[in-house]
Write an enzyme that holds these catalytic residues in place. Structure first.
Site, PDB file in Angstrom:
ATOM      1  N   GLY A 156       0.958  -1.518  -0.357  1.00  0.00           N
ATOM      2  CA  GLY A 156       0.556   0.281  -0.326  1.00  0.00           C
ATOM      3  C   GLY A 156       0.695   0.975  -0.964  1.00  0.00           C
ATOM      4  N   GLU A 157       2.299   1.186   0.575  1.00  0.00           N
ATOM      5  CA  GLU A 157       2.848   2.496   0.893  1.00  0.00           C
ATOM      6  C   GLU A 157       4.045   2.930  -0.162  1.00  0.00           C
ATOM      7  OE1 GLU A 157       2.459   3.358   5.038  1.00  0.00           O
ATOM      8  OE2 GLU A 157       2.026   1.411   5.069  1.00  0.00           O
ATOM      9  N   MET A 158       4.207   1.651  -0.841  1.00  0.00           N
ATOM     10  CA  MET A 158       5.363   1.178  -1.516  1.00  0.00           C
ATOM     11  C   MET A 158       5.669   2.361  -2.933  1.00  0.00           C
ATOM     12  SD  MET A 158       8.152  -1.161  -1.505  1.00  0.00           S
ATOM     13  CE  MET A 158       8.615   0.610  -2.391  1.00  0.00           C
TER      14      MET A 158
END
Ligand code: FES
Ligand code: FES
Length: 885
Positions: free
Chosen positions: A844-846
């Site tokens: 999700g934050e990659m």
């Protein structure tokens, strides 16, 4: 007043309205058509309220009903229902264009109006038609695809059945429609402000006009006499600790003695209508004794600076990290670069305001306080409310949530709504404006970083120093966790034998920092990845080859000293290589003239499942042999519902519709931890796997194939699964210790053009190469990566939050479809993660982490300007270009 006739969704109505009544209110309040949303302060900025009036897409928040006599209005509810959806609704669901869904009804209505006038629009026409329809989640790519797909459906070129995955096909690796997508597409998903409560009172909050002051007096007498006002409450009416405690108990629900930040809450006015509550809030008189205002860590750490919190020093946390001997390595290095970097305060910018409702079930001291809000960690927030409000009997329910990106790790409006419901013993709605939502929420912490990076003559990294100071703002919220995460991922993807860091967290009178997509790593990765390009240049190496040469390998250690067993990253570089070579070749054609093209790289290895993390999931075999999953795993738009459903269906060989979710209430659900840190797939999916393995073992023992067999054999039908990661705090003296159990790796490539006359940057394309582990839902994966790239570009180029000055989506510079760019997601490898559920991990934050440095590295490649402080605005680039002339 004026009598007007309207046709809404095919039905005729007559209304008598005053000249100020807007269509949005009439639809939502009088007709209970909740599909149209309010995502800005009725300034026509967001498009979430878009409906069709006489064939045209119209923003209903600025359309006066009095001007619409005889008009025909269509809302999203008039298009179709989940059982009989319109082709446009089908297209949005099947294209994966719906994440949180807050923008969706407006997008769908804008699509309808566009396709009626232009049945086969090109991308330029779509971008023009959607110029004022905002989306924070998707990066717009999938919305554009949905509009095109809807056109194809309507033109009869293809049917939804040809696009829709066969529900009986594989359940893993297939983009089955999300469980809630059609509900959102039809405008039926209830967000907090959509919940109707009989007799509900409205709340307005008196907020501090000062950044830092003692409260001398609060005079509510005039406000209490005003029309519609039921009462005014202050801190003295709160029975509990009046403190919201996540890490420190430093944040009052209502301030009594001191305000530490502009917008701090002081009093709550409750009235029959919102307008009455707001008018009365204006009449509450607060006397202040101003204190020195310290907006920066330098001011708060200056000699003699006033302590902002009596209980905690302004330097509220500090943590060194010492791996090897960085000073010695610097002295012996063949090349060293040194620079100061800084990142801005930023807003996570969910489109939905911080709405919340609360009411009591039952009477007296045994009454149950029900809070319905936007939480992504309902059990923790329930516990925080119990302490703050002094009321044990609480149920927290998660409504559908219009995006959050970390903001909802913090309590926002819930404590005020809960306190008011308890004090006035009436149902209450607290629907803050967008501006107020900005004032009351936590932000992305600004970092100031002093960096040195060194390599030997072979181009191998030898040392990294990052001395950084975090502006924590007025309240702790999650500041220490952000600092720790920055240290845990400090060396990014690289093998750096010697690391020396110091992290400092400093209270100021600025907005409180909190979780924001990535939470710490995006800030430190900007510094490291910028320094990587600077050092590559100094060594005369290509940034691609320099990075590849230094990628960590299993058996080597990250900055915490933890030795890594699993780091599937080297091969991904070769996968990206042809794209990089193509981009370089194309950019070479733009090395003369005012428009210069550049290519920039950055990469990151994002940690998931930190030491001490834990999640629990309960599963129950239902009498029809389906299962119900009971777990408080929030889904504010990422697709966690899909993940749980598809993993369970796969493991038990069930049709998708036989997997039921009970995830949105503290009643019946297990504690899973927050939907944050990209952890839900890995941790909660892991706990689900564990629960289902137990169920399968019980079935095998009983020789049973389902519910009846389990019952007959006297076996339980409910199983609790767990997933936990061993504790391993960083050593307070050295910052060394264990690290995350899993990582996800990506390389980000930015292609952009810089106008050297104006300093303006146009992003042409972002490409991300990711090894995400086993993919459960390809479209959800792409949606997260694309949304992260869009937010990352905003962070890199435009977005900045100035407390008190940033008031709406224009002053925030919200990314629009006009600023949308081409994106490519490359996932050539799905290396199964050893301990991930079915080999999966989180993503999700990659892309949020590595996008900003890829962009600034591309700017430098294009025009020679290195940006050290984000955002890279045209003014900064132009000034640097002029200085270089
Ligand atoms: S609420 Fe109407 S445009 Fe934002
Ligand atoms: S899906 Fe568009 S704002 Fe969330």
């Amino acid at each position: 007043m004026k009598k007007i006739a309207l046709k809404v969704n095919g039905r005729r109505y007559q209304f008598i309205v005053d000249s100020e009544r807007v269509l949005l209110d009439l639809l939502r309040e009088d007709l209970h058509l909740i599909g149209a949303k309010q995502g800005c302060d009725r300034k026509g900025q967001c498009g979430a309220c878009t409906v069709i009036v006489d064939g045209k897409a119209v923003r209903s928040c600025v359309s006066k009903v009095a001007d619409l006599d005889g008009a025909e209005v269509w809302t999203v509810e008039g298009l179709g229902t989940p059982d009989n959806p319109h082709l446009i609704q089908e297209a949005f669901v099947l294209a994966g264009a719906i994440q949180c869904g807050y923008c969706t009804p407006g997008m769908i209505m804008a699509t309808k109006a566009l396709l009626e006038g232009s049945p086969d629009p090109n991308e330029g026409e779509i971008k023009k038609a959607f110029a004022r329809n905002l989306c924070r989640c998707t990066g717009y790519k999938k919305i554009i695809e949905a509009v095109k797909l809807a056109g194809r459906f309507i033109r009869g070129e293809i049917s939804p059945d040809e696009v829709r995955p066969d529900p009986r096909s594989r359940t893993i690796g297939v983009s089955h429609p999300r469980p809630s997508a059609m509900l959102k597409a039809c405008g039926l998903a209830e967000f907090s402000a959509d919940i109707q409560m009989q007799g509900a009172l409205e709340i307005a909050v008196v907020r501090s006009s000062e950044h830092h002051a003692r409260i001398q007096s609060i005079d509510t007498s005039q406000a209490e006499q005003m029309p519609g006002v039921v009462g005014v409450m202050t801190a003295k009416h709160i029975k509990g600790s009046n403190r919201i405690k996540l890490i420190f108990d430093d944040q009052p629900v209502l301030c009594s003695d001191k305000v530490r930040c502009l917008g701090d809450p002081i009093a709550v006015v409750v009235a029959e209508s919102k307008a009455q509550a707001e008018a009365a809030a204006q009449a509450v008189k607060v006397g202040y004794d101003p204190l020195p205002v310290m907006m920066t860590p330098a001011e708060a750490l200056a000699d003699g600076a006033l302590q902002i919190h009596d209980e905690y020093p302004n330097l509220c946390w500090a943590q060194p990290q010492i791996k090897g001997d960085a000073q010695k390595a610097l002295a012996e290095a063949a090349a060293v670069v040194e620079a100061d970097f800084s990142t801005q305060m930023n807003h996570q910018a969910p489109l939905e305001p911080e709405a919340c409702v609360a009411y009591l079930e039952g009477e007296g001291e045994d009454a149950l306080l029900v809070v319905i809000g936007r939480s992504i960690m309902i059990h923790s927030h329930m516990a925080m409310l119990q302490g703050a409000l002094g009321w044990e009997n609480i149920r927290y329910e998660e409504a559908y949530c219009g995006g959050q990106f970390g903001i909802k790790v913090a309590i926002t409006s819930e404590a005020i709504a809960g306190a008011a419901a308890l004090h006035f013993r009436r149902p209450v709605r607290y629907i803050p404006s967008l501006h107020e939502s900005m004032l009351l929420t936590s932000k992305r912490h600004p970092f100031d970083m002093k960096v040195k990076l060194a390599a030997d003559k072979d181009g191998k990294l030898t040392a990294f120093v990052n001395d950084f100071t975090i502006n924590n703002g007025a309240y702790q919220i999650l500041g220490i966790v952000v600092g720790l995460r920055a240290l845990q991922m400090l060396s990014g993807s690289y093998n750096i034998p010697n690391v020396e860091a110091m992290a400092r967290l400093v209270y100021t009178n600025d907005a409180a920092g909190g979780a924001a997509r990535g939470a710490g790593p995006p800030q430190v990765a900007f510094a490291l990845e910028s320094a990587m390009d600077m050092l590559a240049k100094k060594l005369g190496l290509d940034p691609f080859e320099f990075r590849l040469k230094n990628i960590l390998a299993p058996g080597q250690s990250v900055s915490t000293g933890a030795v890594i067993e699993e780091w599937p990253f080297q091969g991904l570089w070769e996968d990206l290589r042809p794209h990089y070579e193509r981009a370089r070749k194309e950019a070479a054609a733009f090395k003369n003239g005012p428009i210069r093209r550049g290519v920039g790289l950055a990469c990151h290895s994002f940690g998931i499942a930190e030491p001490g993390d834990a999640a629990m999931v309960a599963v129950e075999r239902d009498p029809d042999d389906g299962i119900t999953i009971y777990a408080a795993a929030a889904d504010p738009g990422e697709g966690n519902d899909s993940m749980l459903t598809q993993i369970a269906a796969h493991l038990l060989n069930l049709p998708l519709e036989k997997v039921r979710l009970c995830t949105r209430s503290t009643e019946h659900t297990t504690e899973t931890g927050p939907a944050a840190g990209s952890r839900i797939t890995y941790m909660v999916g892991g706990a689900l796997l564990n629960a289902i393995e137990q169920m399968k073992a019980a079935m095998a023992e009983a020789g049973a194939s389902g519910y009846e067999g389990l019952q007959k054999a006297g076996k339980p039908t409910r199983f609790i699964g767990k997933k936990s990661v061993a504790e391993g705090p960083l050593d307070p003296q050295t910052g060394l210790g264990s690290t995350f159990e899993s990582q996800v790796h990506n390389i980000q490539m930015a292609e952009l053009e810089v106008n050297t006359d104006t300093g303006e940057v146009k992003v042409i394309k972002m490409t991300t190469a990711v090894d995400p582990g086993v993919v459960i839902h390809p479209k959800n994966l792409e949606g997260q990566l694309e949304g992260g790239m869009d937010q990352g570009v905003g962070f890199a180029l435009r977005e900045i939050y100035v407390h008190g000055e940033t008031k709406d989506w224009v002053t925030f510079k919200f990314p629009t479809m006009k600023t949308a760019f081409d994106m490519e997601v490359i996932t050539p490898r799905e290396t199964p993660r050893k301990n991930g559920p079915l080999g999966a991990t989180g993503i999700g934050e990659m892309t949020m982490v590595s996008t900003a440095p890829a962009v600034t590295n591309a700017i430098e490649d294009a025009c020679g300007v290195r940006i050290y402080d984000l955002p890279a605005t045209p003014e900064k680039i132009k000034a640097a270009l002029l200085k270089g002339k």
